[in-house]
Design a protein around this motif. Structure first.
Motif, PDB file in Angstrom:
ATOM      1  N   GLY A  64       0.801  -1.232  -0.105  1.00 30.75           N
ATOM      2  CA  GLY A  64       0.129   0.015  -0.010  1.00 30.75           C
ATOM      3  C   GLY A  64       0.826   1.019   0.046  1.00 30.75           C
ATOM      4  O   GLY A  64       0.626   2.387  -0.680  1.00 30.75           O
ATOM      5  N   THR A  65       1.959   1.110   0.642  1.00 38.00           N
ATOM      6  CA  THR A  65       2.794   2.326   0.721  1.00 38.00           C
ATOM      7  C   THR A  65       3.499   2.551  -0.314  1.00 38.00           C
ATOM      8  O   THR A  65       3.699   3.690  -0.926  1.00 38.00           O
ATOM      9  N   GLU A  66       3.873   1.313  -1.291  1.00 41.80           N
ATOM     10  CA  GLU A  66       4.505   1.578  -2.392  1.00 41.80           C
ATOM     11  C   GLU A  66       3.488   2.046  -3.540  1.00 41.80           C
ATOM     12  O   GLU A  66       3.959   3.061  -4.208  1.00 41.80           O
ATOM     13  N   LEU A  67       2.222   1.616  -3.362  1.00 40.99           N
ATOM     14  CA  LEU A  67       1.344   2.263  -4.473  1.00 40.99           C
ATOM     15  C   LEU A  67       1.193   3.918  -3.980  1.00 40.99           C
ATOM     16  O   LEU A  67       0.758   4.646  -5.015  1.00 40.99           O
ATOM     17  N   LEU A  68       1.122   4.300  -2.815  1.00 43.85           N
ATOM     18  CA  LEU A  68       0.941   5.679  -2.568  1.00 43.85           C
ATOM     19  C   LEU A  68       2.238   6.245  -2.954  1.00 43.85           C
ATOM     20  O   LEU A  68       2.005   7.645  -3.458  1.00 43.85           O
ATOM     21  N   VAL A  69       3.372   5.891  -2.818  1.00 45.66           N
ATOM     22  CA  VAL A  69       4.818   6.387  -3.441  1.00 45.66           C
ATOM     23  C   VAL A  69       4.447   6.561  -4.860  1.00 45.66           C
ATOM     24  O   VAL A  69       4.904   7.959  -5.329  1.00 45.66           O
ATOM     25  N   GLY A  70       3.993   5.606  -5.479  1.00 45.84           N
ATOM     26  CA  GLY A  70       3.877   5.722  -6.997  1.00 45.84           C
ATOM     27  C   GLY A  70       2.748   6.646  -7.374  1.00 45.84           C
ATOM     28  O   GLY A  70       3.158   7.691  -8.312  1.00 45.84           O
ATOM     29  N   LEU A  71       1.874   6.814  -6.691  1.00 47.86           N
ATOM     30  CA  LEU A  71       0.713   7.927  -6.991  1.00 47.86           C
ATOM     31  C   LEU A  71       1.523   9.396  -6.740  1.00 47.86           C
ATOM     32  O   LEU A  71       1.186   9.863  -7.647  1.00 47.86           O
ATOM     33  N   GLY A  72       2.042   9.501  -5.733  1.00 43.23           N
ATOM     34  CA  GLY A  72       2.621  10.730  -5.364  1.00 43.23           C
ATOM     35  C   GLY A  72       3.362  11.013  -6.479  1.00 43.23           C
ATOM     36  O   GLY A  72       3.744  12.193  -6.658  1.00 43.23           O
ATOM     37  N   MET A  73       4.435   9.960  -6.642  1.00 46.98           N
ATOM     38  CA  MET A  73       5.616  10.345  -7.315  1.00 46.98           C
ATOM     39  C   MET A  73       5.035  10.709  -8.797  1.00 46.98           C
ATOM     40  O   MET A  73       5.551  11.526  -9.538  1.00 46.98           O
ATOM     41  N   GLY A  74       4.093  10.006  -9.285  1.00 50.19           N
ATOM     42  CA  GLY A  74       3.688  10.215 -10.689  1.00 50.19           C
ATOM     43  C   GLY A  74       2.948  11.687 -10.954  1.00 50.19           C
ATOM     44  O   GLY A  74       3.084  12.187 -11.747  1.00 50.19           O
ATOM     45  N   ALA A  75       2.195  12.176  -9.962  1.00 54.58           N
ATOM     46  CA  ALA A  75       1.694  13.329  -9.572  1.00 54.58           C
ATOM     47  C   ALA A  75       2.445  14.330  -9.785  1.00 54.58           C
ATOM     48  O   ALA A  75       2.659  15.280 -10.436  1.00 54.58           O
ATOM     49  N   ALA A  76       3.705  14.190  -8.893  1.00 60.08           N
ATOM     50  CA  ALA A  76       4.741  15.193  -8.621  1.00 60.08           C
ATOM     51  C   ALA A  76       5.472  15.269 -10.123  1.00 60.08           C
ATOM     52  O   ALA A  76       5.887  16.633 -10.529  1.00 60.08           O
ATOM     53  N   TRP A  77       5.706  14.322 -10.820  1.00 61.43           N
ATOM     54  CA  TRP A  77       6.594  14.281 -12.037  1.00 61.43           C
ATOM     55  C   TRP A  77       5.875  14.787 -12.946  1.00 61.43           C
ATOM     56  O   TRP A  77       6.294  15.742 -13.744  1.00 61.43           O
ATOM     57  N   ALA A  78       4.441  14.805 -13.101  1.00 61.35           N
ATOM     58  CA  ALA A  78       3.527  15.361 -14.223  1.00 61.35           C
ATOM     59  C   ALA A  78       3.519  16.945 -13.809  1.00 61.35           C
ATOM     60  O   ALA A  78       3.560  17.631 -14.762  1.00 61.35           O
ATOM     61  N   TRP A  79       3.369  17.223 -12.683  1.00 64.34           N
ATOM     62  CA  TRP A  79       3.352  18.623 -12.361  1.00 64.34           C
ATOM     63  C   TRP A  79       4.562  19.344 -12.479  1.00 64.34           C
ATOM     64  O   TRP A  79       4.722  20.519 -12.559  1.00 64.34           O
ATOM     65  N   THR A  80       5.739  18.738 -12.353  1.00 58.80           N
ATOM     66  CA  THR A  80       7.133  19.405 -12.545  1.00 58.80           C
ATOM     67  C   THR A  80       7.489  19.147 -14.089  1.00 58.80           C
ATOM     68  O   THR A  80       8.699  19.715 -14.240  1.00 58.80           O
ATOM     69  N   THR A  81       7.016  18.703 -14.992  1.00 52.66           N
ATOM     70  CA  THR A  81       7.319  18.724 -16.342  1.00 52.66           C
ATOM     71  C   THR A  81       6.865  19.987 -17.043  1.00 52.66           C
ATOM     72  O   THR A  81       5.678  20.382 -16.839  1.00 52.66           O
TER      73      THR A  81
END
Length: 177
Positions: A64-81
């Motif tokens: 669950g924590t791995e999935l939350l990290v993936g969710l947060g990282m995906g959103a952060a990566w998209a918004w820093t692009t």
């Protein structure tokens, strides 16, 4: 699939994705942006060892924590692009230095999760990492497509859309397409 094959698949996908995202490239909002994340998720979920049979609760919490990290990282990566529209109407995208920091932070979080799991004696399969990568890529691609579509409909869609901590709107040289 064996753990070694999963690990090689994860490394190959990450290398291809990172190399491609740090080059300026057009965003195609009509393509199947969800296909690669869906394939990775299906491959990951087919593995019976995604949860450790002897440590179900701890394993589920780590997943669950791995999935939350993936969710947060995906959103952060998209918004820093950085995303912008060229005069010909084509929407372009390129990851920024902040995107690289997002990747570094995500990598450090994943190493920490692995270390925590190892300390708890939890068997960790590469399918959990692959599922996290699928979530990351799906969220990032979805947000980028949404941002690109909003540039198409914006009345003044001509200038670059700023990314997080992007000081100046610069035109990035188009690389070989």
């Amino acid at each position: 699939m064996s753990g070694l094959v999963n690990a090689l698949l994860i490394v190959a996908v990450v290398v291809v994705v990172i190399v491609r995202q740090f080059r300026a490239r057009p965003v195609n909002t009509g393509r199947r942006w969800w296909l690669l994340p869906a394939v990775l998720a299906v491959v990951a979920l087919r593995e019976p060892a995604i949860l450790d049979a002897h440590h179900r609760t701890e394993s589920a919490l780590l997943l669950g924590t791995e999935l939350l990290v993936g969710l947060g990282m995906g959103a952060a990566w998209a918004w820093t692009t950085k995303i912008w529209t060229e005069p010909d109407g084509v929407v372009w995208t390129k990851s920024t230095k902040a995107s690289g920091m997002v990747w570094l932070g995500g990598l450090l979080l994943r190493v920490g999760l692995f270390a925590l799991g190892a300390a708890l004696g939890v068997h960790q399969d590469s399918s959990a990492l692959m599922l996290g990568l699928a979530i990351l890529l799906g969220v990032r691609s979805g947000i980028l497509v949404w941002r690109a579509q909003s540039l198409h409909t914006a009345p003044s869609a001509g200038g670059p859309a700023r990314a997080y901590r992007d000081g100046m709107a610069r035109v990035t040289r188009k690389e070989g397409v």
